[in-house]
Design a protein around this motif. Sequence first.
Motif, mmCIF file in Angstrom:
data_model
loop_
_atom_site.group_PDB
_atom_site.id
_atom_site.type_symbol
_atom_site.label_atom_id
_atom_site.label_comp_id
_atom_site.label_asym_id
_atom_site.label_seq_id
_atom_site.Cartn_x
_atom_site.Cartn_y
_atom_site.Cartn_z
ATOM 1 N N ALA A 1 0.818 -1.216 0.000
ATOM 2 C CA ALA A 1 0.000 0.000 0.000
ATOM 3 C C ALA A 1 0.846 1.258 0.000
ATOM 4 C CB ALA A 1 -0.937 -0.002 1.213
ATOM 5 N N ALA A 2 1.977 1.220 0.700
ATOM 6 C CA ALA A 2 2.808 2.415 0.822
ATOM 7 C C ALA A 2 3.457 2.820 -0.494
ATOM 8 C CB ALA A 2 3.881 2.200 1.883
ATOM 9 N N GLU A 3 3.331 2.004 -1.523
ATOM 10 C CA GLU A 3 3.850 2.363 -2.837
ATOM 11 C C GLU A 3 2.791 3.006 -3.717
ATOM 12 O OE1 GLU A 3 7.060 2.116 -3.095
ATOM 13 O OE2 GLU A 3 7.026 1.148 -1.122
ATOM 14 N N HIS A 4 1.523 2.954 -3.288
ATOM 15 C CA HIS A 4 0.428 3.346 -4.178
ATOM 16 C C HIS A 4 -0.475 4.452 -3.635
ATOM 17 C CE1 HIS A 4 1.513 0.003 -6.725
ATOM 18 N NE2 HIS A 4 1.466 -0.807 -5.684
ATOM 19 N N HIS A 5 -0.623 4.533 -2.344
ATOM 20 C CA HIS A 5 -1.515 5.546 -1.768
ATOM 21 C C HIS A 5 -1.157 5.757 -0.309
ATOM 22 C CE1 HIS A 5 -3.781 2.412 0.390
ATOM 23 N NE2 HIS A 5 -3.735 1.706 -0.745
ATOM 24 N N SER A 6 -1.574 6.873 0.215
ATOM 25 C CA SER A 6 -1.333 7.165 1.631
ATOM 26 C C SER A 6 -2.325 6.401 2.497
ATOM 27 C CB SER A 6 -1.475 8.660 1.885
ATOM 28 O OG SER A 6 -2.846 9.050 1.846
ATOM 29 N N SER A 7 -2.062 6.416 3.771
ATOM 30 C CA SER A 7 -3.086 6.029 4.741
ATOM 31 C C SER A 7 -4.137 7.141 4.767
ATOM 32 C CB SER A 7 -2.460 5.877 6.129
ATOM 33 O OG SER A 7 -1.925 7.134 6.540
#
Length: 310
Positions: free
Chosen positions: A271-277
Amino acid sequence: MKSSTTINRRRFFQNLAKVAGVAGLVRLAGLCSVLSGYGQSSSKPKPVILASDIGDDIDDTWALGLLLKSPELDLKLALGEYGKSQYRARLLAKFLQTVHHASVPIGIGKDVEPRGEGAQAGWLKDYDLGSYAGKIYQDGVQALIDTVMRSPEMVTIISIGPMPNVAAALAREPRIAQRARLVGMYGSVRRGYDNSKTVSAEWNVKADAKACQKAFTAPWEITITPLDTCGLVTLDGERFQRVRDSKDLIASTIVENYRIWSKTNDAKSDAAEHHSSVLFDTVAVYLAISQDLCRTERLGIRLRMKVLPG
């Protein structure tokens, strides 16, 4: 109490994208004022205290980065909130030192539950709090009181976690409510998590409801961003890529932490490669600067505590 109940997401996200903007003069998580004109202001920065449960959800780290990128705000104290006192103080210290802001004093919060560490411990490694170049206050509650009472100007307390230390400061010195205002990320007014139509028991309230009640009933000005607004804020697509790939020191330090946090919570996640939390806490930082991108309502907020059987 003022509550931001709707948010102009288009403009908000436009500003969010300034994280990796021209010449690295960026603001994190958006709210940045290049489009809105806040960054052009020559007025004196507002003194602020950050009270944060940094090290649990990653949004506190995004919020700290945004604060440091905001020339409208002058961070006078960073206070670890809600237990894990050494972990939070070390995380604040290493982050501030890494991004060349070690002049910011750090207050160690009360030694209360929960204890231990969190999902950013892998980034901390063996960091020694004693190596921090700035001031470390062992009694963070007293540091908050002293910072407020000694300031010649009204202080804004940006509170983005459960509030045992803020509540303790009010109990120890009630006059801080006359010399400070509270801006925070709390509650669920008409919408819950994931934009649900069902109101949620929001974590910052739920985790220490009595402390929240103490802070909400104090006679100071309060502005909150509930889940209704802050729960809508994320970065993805090209906007997130600009942050992820930025050479800006604050942006890259946040992304480094985000990757570790994400993998700690789910080793298979990318997830950290594609969008923020979800960037809940960044909206509270924005509200300490301006309310132009949010519609605010003055509401009477009542905190309801459910007594469980047994």
